[in-house]
Structures are given as structure tokens and as C-alpha cells.
Motif scaffolding. Structure first.
Motif, short mmCIF file in Angstrom:
data_model
loop_
_atom_site.label_atom_id
_atom_site.label_comp_id
_atom_site.label_asym_id
_atom_site.label_seq_id
_atom_site.Cartn_x
_atom_site.Cartn_y
_atom_site.Cartn_z
N SER A 9 -2.31 -2.40 -0.34
CA SER A 9 -3.88 -2.12 -0.16
C SER A 9 -4.59 -1.80 -1.51
O SER A 9 -5.56 -2.09 -1.57
CB SER A 9 -4.08 -0.99 0.96
N CYS A 49 0.07 -7.79 -5.76
CA CYS A 49 0.56 -7.46 -4.48
C CYS A 49 0.51 -8.67 -3.54
O CYS A 49 0.30 -9.78 -4.24
CB CYS A 49 -0.57 -6.35 -3.98
N SER A 82 -11.59 -5.74 4.70
CA SER A 82 -12.83 -6.15 5.04
C SER A 82 -12.67 -6.14 6.55
O SER A 82 -13.58 -5.55 7.31
CB SER A 82 -12.94 -7.60 4.75
C1 FAD Z 1 -4.52 -9.55 -5.03
C2 FAD Z 1 -5.03 -9.21 -3.50
C3 FAD Z 1 -6.44 -9.16 -3.46
C4 FAD Z 1 -7.02 -8.88 -2.24
N1 FAD Z 1 -8.23 -8.44 -2.12
C5 FAD Z 1 -8.79 -8.47 -1.03
C6 FAD Z 1 -10.29 -8.22 -0.99
O1 FAD Z 1 -10.95 -8.07 -1.79
N2 FAD Z 1 -10.71 -7.79 0.22
C7 FAD Z 1 -9.81 -7.54 1.37
O2 FAD Z 1 -10.49 -7.33 2.49
N3 FAD Z 1 -8.51 -7.79 1.38
C8 FAD Z 1 -8.00 -8.16 0.11
N4 FAD Z 1 -6.55 -8.27 0.20
C9 FAD Z 1 -5.72 -8.19 1.36
C10 FAD Z 1 -5.51 -6.70 1.46
O3 FAD Z 1 -5.10 -6.03 0.51
C11 FAD Z 1 -4.46 -6.66 2.68
O4 FAD Z 1 -4.82 -7.64 3.87
C12 FAD Z 1 -4.23 -5.02 2.97
O5 FAD Z 1 -3.92 -4.33 1.92
C13 FAD Z 1 -3.21 -4.83 4.17
O6 FAD Z 1 -3.18 -3.76 4.65
P1 FAD Z 1 -2.00 -3.09 5.34
O7 FAD Z 1 -2.34 -1.82 5.59
O8 FAD Z 1 -1.82 -4.00 6.48
O9 FAD Z 1 -0.64 -3.31 4.63
P2 FAD Z 1 -0.40 -2.24 3.19
O10 FAD Z 1 -1.45 -1.93 2.46
O11 FAD Z 1 0.99 -3.27 2.70
O12 FAD Z 1 0.33 -0.86 3.84
C14 FAD Z 1 1.46 -0.88 4.78
C15 FAD Z 1 1.93 0.50 4.87
O13 FAD Z 1 3.00 0.37 5.94
C16 FAD Z 1 4.13 1.26 5.03
N5 FAD Z 1 5.29 0.44 5.48
C17 FAD Z 1 5.68 -0.83 5.50
N6 FAD Z 1 6.95 -0.93 5.98
C18 FAD Z 1 7.38 0.27 6.24
C19 FAD Z 1 8.61 0.76 6.57
N7 FAD Z 1 9.53 0.00 7.14
N8 FAD Z 1 8.59 2.17 6.83
C20 FAD Z 1 7.87 2.81 6.85
N9 FAD Z 1 6.60 2.74 6.44
C21 FAD Z 1 6.32 1.20 6.16
C22 FAD Z 1 4.04 1.12 3.68
O14 FAD Z 1 4.65 2.03 2.88
C23 FAD Z 1 2.34 1.31 3.62
O15 FAD Z 1 2.01 2.71 3.84
C24 FAD Z 1 -6.13 -8.71 -1.15
C25 FAD Z 1 -4.88 -8.87 -1.35
C26 FAD Z 1 -4.17 -9.08 -2.30
C27 FAD Z 1 -2.79 -9.36 -2.63
#
Ligand code: FAD
Length: 407
Positions: A162, A72, A105
Motif C-alpha cells: 500500500s 508493487c 480509494s
Molecule cells: C503502482 C501502484 C499504484 C497504485 N496506485 C493506487 C492509487 O493511486 N490509488 C488507489 O486507490 N490504489 C492504488 N493502488 C492499489 C493499492 O495499492 C492496493 O489496492 C492496496 O495497497 C491494497 O491494500 P491491502 O491493504 O489490501 O494490501 P497490502 O498493502 O499488501 O497489505 C497487506 C498486509 O497484510 C500483511 N500480510 C500479507 N500476508 C500475510 C501473512 N501471510 N501473514 C501476516 N501478514 C500478512 C502484509 O504484511 C500487510 O501488512 C496502486 C497499486 C500499485 C501497485
């Protein structure tokens, strides 16, 4: 663990708690636990008494036990996450994206701020874009505050980035750059971290262990500290702001653990079993009347077509395309998943490889290169060789695992 093993934030042991059907209750008073005790400047406890943990099971580290390899992208912004409002036509958009390696977190704390902005004008209904860590927590908080809430997302949690995270308490992993983020952001970060920490308290001890505490061992072949890698960016390190929340790691005396290395440090940290935790979040949201609709947006103006006129925007890395936000840098991360071992209750870091004993799979992650690893790389193709090499490092470690199982 989302960073070099010896930078793992350390916490304390789990509390037992029966599941309640209502929303998790925020509990404070963590200082009562005396988490700041017997600390030194270096962050390693000088306590003369090392209490070995219960039996330590070995990791069955074999490449043929890798049942999945996932990749990811961390949505990194040098200035920190985007948490602000923008008016588009008659729609108020509250941005809540760009949380780097800290999205799980910081989710509750960041979403608390976003929801406060969204509800300032008292809307009856709120839309949330995204169903990852930030979208789900925003939706739950808006719902708990009384707004009729609908999540619109291309992917539901199991398909989001995520769900491919390590699942550890790493609130300042690749969250900002020291020389770019403002002093005000540091204060906001502290607020987010403290709010999240308290909220996670409400998910401990539930059936399925959505959140739990684990011991984490950092093993070194020699005491020598590694220097900064060349070309390393100055990633913000805010740990000192929340020192009081967590205990220090402790050095194990020689022979006190089964590990073959001369240096063994033990800490305790919070782990998120994302399969169960995510299921809990989605279930709570739906059970309380929340709606989820699959939708894809191609431009900011698409949001004005929603019936809700207040939208919390949580697309994560997707904001790069949706909002044409080039301030987001991808930071690639890969996890090799070993078949879960329920008897494995601890994690470890050894020779650039981290193990996290999640219930939904043992996380094996190569972390050599530190925070710069994967920086600027947006290729999400799994690299099996990388995971096999990491498993080989752990297999070598356990080939020298001692007869004593306590540690
Ligand atoms: C290898 C790895 C390990 C990690 N480990 C940790 C950890 O141990 N602890 C920690 O706190 N964090 C960790 N992280 C970070 C964490 O995963 C991210 O910060 C977090 O997942 C971000 O979440 P989000 O909800 O912003 O985005 P996402 O999980 O990417 O969710 C985005 C959402 O928006 C939707 N979306 C996006 N664009 C559109 C669009 N154009 N139209 C409609 N829907 C859309 C997607 O479908 C999804 O539902 C890690 C990341 C990685 C890569």
C-alpha cells in the motif's frame, strides 16, 4: 494516477479545516458544491470561461534527482474484491482483499462493509490481519464501533505494498472485469466509492496534508483519440455511477497554459500523501488504544489460534499464498520518485507518463499499455531504465515549457 491520464476521476478544490484530535467526521452534502455542472456527454466541460490556475512551477525532471524506485503488485480479482465471511473452526473470518488498483480509494467503503459483517454477532474484540490500506481502515472502523481491536501483520504500513501506491482517487482502477463481475458488485462498488469519498472529506485540510485536491493536466500532441490496445481485457468502468460526485475536466484554450501541446485538459482530483496519511491512520489507531502485533500466518488454520474469534482478513496480494487464492492476479506497477518540490502543486499526463506532486516524493510513472501494463507480472524488481525513460519524456516536455506560468 493509476491509469491512462485522461481517465483520471475529477474532483473539486480542497476545503480548509483545522485539525481536530477526534476521529474524522463524515460529512455529506457534496452535491451542494454543484460538482455536476456544465458537463457534456464526453465528460469535458464546455464552459466558455477558463480560469487559469496560479503560477505553475516546472518539474525538475532529471534522472539524477530520482531518489528511489519502488515496485508493487496490485491484487486484482476479475470478480472484484473478496468481501464475504468464512467460518474456520470457532473463528469467523471476514475477507476484505483483492482491490486491484483501487485499494486506497475504496478502503473506507470496503472496510465499512467488512466491519458490519464482523460486528453482526456483537464480539467485544476483533483481530485484523494486515496493516495496509484495508487492514488499517478496517481496524479503525472496528475500533470506532467499540470493539477492542488488534492488528496482526507481517509488515507495518511503511513496508506494505500500500505504501508503494500512486496515491490518487482511482476507485475503479483494475477493480474487476465487466464480463465476470456481477451487477450486484457494481452496486456494491458504488456504495464503497461513495462511503470512501465522504470519509476522505474528513482528512482534508489537516496539518501535513494527508489528503488534498490537486489540478491534473492531460496533455496531448494531437486531438486523435487512441483506440483500444490489442489483447486488452474488458476492465470494468463504473465512473458513470458516481458522475455526480465530481466535476468534468475542462479544455484549456490555446495559449492559456505554459504547456507546449495543442491539447490541454485540466481536471481536479484527490491525492493521498501516503507518508503523512498513513502516519495519521496508525497514530489515530494507537492513540485510541489499538494494538499492533507483528505476526506471520502460513495457513488459514493459524488464525484459529488467535484469542479473537472474529478476524477481518486483509492480506492484499498475500492472500494468494496465505489462502491459496489463485483468483488474484498480480498487476505490477513501478514508481520512480523525484525529490519533492513543495512549489509543484499539480500533476500531469503526457506521452504515457504520469506525474503526481506528492509531498513525500514526486511520483513518475510510465503508464503506456493502459490497464494491461504489468498484468500477470509478479516480479517486484525495480527497473531503473523504465523510470529514467519516463523522466526523459517529462524533461523534454519542460524544455518547451512556455514563458507564462499561469495555467
Ligand atoms: C503502482 C501502484 C499504484 C497504485 N496506485 C493506487 C492509487 O493511486 N490509488 C488507489 O486507490 N490504489 C492504488 N493502488 C492499489 C493499492 O495499492 C492496493 O489496492 C492496496 O495497497 C491494497 O491494500 P491491502 O491493504 O489490501 O494490501 P497490502 O498493502 O499488501 O497489505 C497487506 C498486509 O497484510 C500483511 N500480510 C500479507 N500476508 C500475510 C501473512 N501471510 N501473514 C501476516 N501478514 C500478512 C502484509 O504484511 C500487510 O501488512 C496502486 C497499486 C500499485 C501497485
Amino acid at each position: 494516477v493509476d491509469r491512462a491520464g485522461d481517465r483520471v476521476s475529477v474532483m473539486t478544490r480542497a476545503f480548509d479545516r483545522r485539525r481536530v484530535i477526534t476521529a474524522p467526521v463524515l460529512l455529506g452534502g457534496l452535491n451542494m458544491l454543484g460538482l455536476g455542472g456544465c458537463a457534456t456527454q464526453s465528460g469535458v466541460s464546455t464552459s466558455p470561461v477558463y480560469q487559469p490556475a496560479r503560477d505553475l512551477a516546472p518539474v525538475r525532471a532529471r534522472a539524477d534527482r530520482l531518489f528511489d524506485i519502488t515496485v508493487c503488485l496490485r491484487p486484482f480479482r476479475a470478480a472484484g474484491p473478496r468481501l464475504e465471511t468464512e467460518q474456520i473452526g470457532d473463528t469467523l473470518v471476514v475477507h476484505n482483499y483483492g482491490h486491484g488498483g483501487s485499494g486506497w480509494s475504496l478502503s473506507w467503503g470496503s472496510s465499512t462493509i467488512a466491519v458490519q459483517m464482523a460486528l453482526a454477532a456483537g464480539p467485544r474484540e476483533v483481530a485484523v490481519i494486515g496493516c495496509g490500506a484495508l487492514g488499517l481502515t478496517s481496524a479503525l472502523l472496528a475500533q470506532r464501533a467499540g470493539a477492542r481491536t488488534t492488528i496482526y501483520a507481517r509488515d507495518l504500513l511503511p513496508q506494505t505494498r500500500s505504501s508503494r501506491a500512486t496515491g490518487m482517487w482511482t476507485p475503479d482502477s483494475r477493480i474487476a472485469l465487466t464480463n465476470v463481475a456481477s451487477a450486484a458488485f457494481a452496486a456494491q462498488w458504488e456504495q464503497m466509492a461513495r462511503t470512501s469519498f465522504k470519509t476522505y472529506r474528513g482528512y482534508l485540510g489537516l496539518p501535513g496534508d494527508p489528503v488534498q485536491w490537486i489540478d491534473y493536466y492531460t496533455l496531448k500532441d494531437a486531438a486523435a483519440a487512441a483506440g483500444p490496445s490489442p489483447g486488452q481485457l474488458d476492465f470494468a468502468d463504473y465512473r458513470s455511477l458516481i458522475r455526480d460526485l465530481t466535476p468534468r475536466s475542462e479544455a484549456a484554450p490555446p495559449g492559456a497554459t505554459p504547456f507546449p501541446t495543442p491539447v490541454v485538459h485540466r481536471s481536479s482530483t484527490m491525492m493521498f500523501n501516503i507518508a503523512d496519511y498513513g502516519h495519521t491512520l496508525m497514530g489515530d489507531f494507537l492513540a485510541a488504544g489499538g494494538k499492533i502485533e507483528r505476526a506471520e500466518f502460513h495457513a488459514p488454520s493459524d488464525l484459529t489460534r488467535l484469542k479473537e474469534k472474529v478476524v477481518i482478513n486483509c492480506p492484499g496480494y498475500g492472500a494468494r499464498a496465505l489462502w491459496k487464492d489463485d483468483s488474484i492476479t498480480p498487476v505490477r506497477g513501478q514508481i520512480g520518485w523525484l525529490i519533492p518540490q513543495p512549489e509543484l502543486t499539480y500533476g500531469l499526463y503526457y506521452r504515457g507518463v504520469s506525474i503526481v506532486p506528492r509531498r513525500d516524493g514526486i511520483v513518475v510513472q510510465a503508464l503506456e499499455g493502459g490497464d494491461m501494463r504489468g498484468y500477470g507480472v509478479d516480479d517486484e524488481t525495480p527497473d531503473r531504465k523504465e523510470s529514467e525513460a519516463a523522466v526523459a519524456v517529462i524533461a523534454d516536455l519542460y524544455s518547451r515549457f512556455g514563458p507564462t506560468r499561469r495555467g
